[in-house]
Design a protein around this motif. Structure first.
Motif, PDB file in Angstrom:
ATOM      1  N   ASP A  16       7.192  -0.172  17.102  1.00  0.00           N
ATOM      2  CA  ASP A  16       6.677   1.193  17.098  1.00  0.00           C
ATOM      3  C   ASP A  16       7.662   2.098  17.819  1.00  0.00           C
ATOM      4  O   ASP A  16       8.450   1.645  18.642  1.00  0.00           O
ATOM      5  CB  ASP A  16       5.300   1.280  17.758  1.00  0.00           C
ATOM      6  N   GLY A  17       7.589   3.367  17.478  1.00  0.00           N
ATOM      7  CA  GLY A  17       8.367   4.395  18.148  1.00  0.00           C
ATOM      8  C   GLY A  17       7.444   5.495  18.609  1.00  0.00           C
ATOM      9  O   GLY A  17       6.335   5.649  18.089  1.00  0.00           O
ATOM     10  N   ALA A  18       7.900   6.253  19.602  1.00  0.00           N
ATOM     11  CA  ALA A  18       7.101   7.363  20.128  1.00  0.00           C
ATOM     12  C   ALA A  18       8.050   8.473  20.547  1.00  0.00           C
ATOM     13  O   ALA A  18       9.195   8.223  20.897  1.00  0.00           O
ATOM     14  CB  ALA A  18       6.277   6.895  21.331  1.00  0.00           C
ATOM     15  N   CYS A  19       7.565   9.688  20.503  1.00  0.00           N
ATOM     16  CA  CYS A  19       8.379  10.819  20.914  1.00  0.00           C
ATOM     17  C   CYS A  19       7.484  11.827  21.626  1.00  0.00           C
ATOM     18  O   CYS A  19       6.396  12.144  21.141  1.00  0.00           O
ATOM     19  CB  CYS A  19       9.058  11.457  19.704  1.00  0.00           C
ATOM     20  N   LEU A  20       7.932  12.278  22.784  1.00  0.00           N
ATOM     21  CA  LEU A  20       7.211  13.298  23.551  1.00  0.00           C
ATOM     22  C   LEU A  20       7.856  14.629  23.188  1.00  0.00           C
ATOM     23  O   LEU A  20       8.803  15.073  23.817  1.00  0.00           O
ATOM     24  CB  LEU A  20       7.312  13.008  25.046  1.00  0.00           C
TER      25      LEU A  20
END
Length: 154
Positions: A16-20
């Motif tokens: 998974d990837g995430a970005c703020l």
């Protein structure tokens, strides 16, 4: 996790990837499972996008394998799954241009993913994100935590 070659053993990987913010501080995470063992990996970048982090999670997980392996990668990113299984061959044929003759976004990561993938026998599977899949939730937590830790570092 490195002796799957020549056996029926399969390395299962959830990514998974995430970005703020998008773009913004991003993180990636992966959980690798093999013969009852589990390894969790993650990382972060200061200025990136969610799609780049989704790709990086798969790249880093595959890069961790030291021998050719049978692999199943679970991703909640249709961009990653469709990109690698449907679109990338056409992009390569077109010199890394889309059907609309525009440069493919993230072509550097797509090329790295292809390099890592060719060492293995990989099946790509999609899983609905934030829907209770145990390993997808762990990968999401790893990615989000990595991004937050980088953002909040002194």
């Amino acid at each position: 996790m490195s002796d799957a070659a020549g056996t029926d053993a399969t390395v299962e990987i959830s990514t998974d990837g995430a970005c703020l913010g998008n773009p913004g501080v991003g993180g990636w995470g992966a959980v690798l499972r093999y013969r009852g063992k589990e390894k969790r990996i993650s990382g972060a970048e200061t200025e990136t996008t969610n799609n780049r982090m989704e790709l990086t999670a798969a790249i880093e997980a595959l890069a961790l394998l030291t021998r050719p392996s049978n692999v199943v990668i679970w991703t909640d990113s249709s961009y990653v799954k469709d990109g690698i299984t449907k679109w990338v061959a056409g992009w390569q044929r077109n010199g890394w241009k889309t059907a609309a003759k525009k440069p493919v976004k993230n072509d550097d990561l797509w090329q790295r993913l292809l390099d890592e993938e060719k060492r293995h026998t990989v099946q790509w599977r999609w899983v609905k994100g934030h829907n209770g899949d145990h390993y997808n939730e762990i990968a999401d937590d790893l990615a989000t935590s990595a991004a937050r830790n980088l953002r909040d570092a002194p």
